[in-house]
Design an enzyme around this catalytic site. Structure first.
Site, PDB file in Angstrom:
ATOM      1  N   SER A  41       0.800  -1.223   0.000  1.00  0.00           N
ATOM      2  CA  SER A  41       0.000   0.000   0.000  1.00  0.00           C
ATOM      3  C   SER A  41       0.836   1.277   0.000  1.00  0.00           C
ATOM      4  CB  SER A  41      -0.942   0.012   1.203  1.00  0.00           C
ATOM      5  OG  SER A  41      -0.217   0.150   2.412  1.00  0.00           O
ATOM      6  N   LYS A 118       0.979   4.434   7.006  1.00  0.00           N
ATOM      7  CA  LYS A 118       0.467   5.250   5.905  1.00  0.00           C
ATOM      8  C   LYS A 118       1.102   6.635   5.988  1.00  0.00           C
ATOM      9  CE  LYS A 118      -2.680   2.030   4.934  1.00  0.00           C
ATOM     10  NZ  LYS A 118      -2.657   1.192   3.722  1.00  0.00           N
TER      11      LYS A 118
END
Length: 277
Positions: A41, A118
């Site tokens: 990701s 993230k």
């Protein structure tokens, strides 16, 4: 005499082990936490198999600073709340530091408690929206510049054997898998690489207004990331409370392209002490 010496040796060994565990516990709780990248990701900023230490001193300490010990093979699942749950609930931190937009952050998922990594996109009170694949912050589009392509082999990656998504669609084993690459500039000047695969639902969203004391996160591999664009009640991340931050990721220590970080012959030579931008 020999029995006494043997008993004394065993006691000293036990003491050494206990002291080592205490030191390791203090190191992991207050200074740095090891983290191994399990998914794609955050490509191409972080690759599957990157191993790094998370700087816990960057944002101070909360219940999330306590380690979780999860070893499914042995049925061990000790959550940070099991150890430091007494500090949970007021969304505050001890010696708290303010995260900056653009930081790459490890945080605890608001529902599952699992560690995620993230990029911090939205600060409290920010308005965040995706329009036709372009990020808008406070109703202003960010600047993006083409930066070629990210190329990898279409093959299972990491211990989970994850296959990458490709711009070309499904690609046979061993084929070339590409994604368009861009340099994104956030308000404040932070620049980083992002990847684009295809237009999809997450490229057009409603406006997210970040609540006070919370943050909005997105993966750099924009079309292959479960992040704040999806509410946590729908298996996404949603808004992340301040107290759920674990620390900032600054540098990759080493990286394994194989099924295990112990397979040293698969380590990527260009990832040693690689700076995370």
């Amino acid at each position: 005499m020999a029995k006494a010496e043997k008993k004394g040796g065993i006691v000293e060994t036990v003491k050494t082990i206990v002291y080592a565990l205490l030191i390791a516990g203090v190191f992991r709780t207050f200074l740095f936490q090891p983290f191994w990248i399990p998914s794609g990701s955050m490509k191409d900023t972080l690759l599957i198999g990157d191993f790094l230490f998370v700087n816990k001193m960057a944002y101070g300490y909360s219940y999330a600073s306590c380690p979780s010990i999860i070893i499914p093979r042995f049925g061990i699942d000790i959550d940070a709340k099991d150890i430091c749950g007494w500090a949970d609930g007021d969304n505050s931190r001890l010696f708290g530091g303010e995260p900056q937009r653009g930081d790459v952050v490890v945080f605890r998922h608001p529902v599952t408690g699992r560690d995620f990594i993230k990029r911090l996109i939205g600060l409290p009170r920010d308005r965040v929206q995706m329009k036709a694949g372009l990020l808008h912050i406070n109703d202003q589009p960010v600047t993006v510049e083409p930066d070629g392509q990210f190329v990898e082999t279409a093959a299972p990656q990491g211990p989970q054997g994850l296959r990458p998504r490709c711009k070309e669609g499904p690609v046979g084993p061993g084929g070339t898998c590409t994604k368009d690459k861009f340099i994104e500039t956030l308000p404040g000047g932070t620049q980083h690489s992002i990847l684009d695969i295809a237009m999809q639902g997450s490229d057009n969203t409603s406006v997210y207004t970040v609540p006070e004391g919370h943050f909005f996160f997105m993966g750099d591999n924009r079309d292959n990331s479960s992040d704040s664009r999806v509410p946590n009640i729908a298996q996404g991340v949603g808004f992340v409370p301040y107290e759920n931050l674990v620390g900032r990721a600054d540098r990759v220590m080493f990286s394994s392209a194989g099924r295990s970080m112990l397979y040293f012959w698969t380590w990527r030579a260009d990832r040693f002490f690689h700076r995370i931008d």
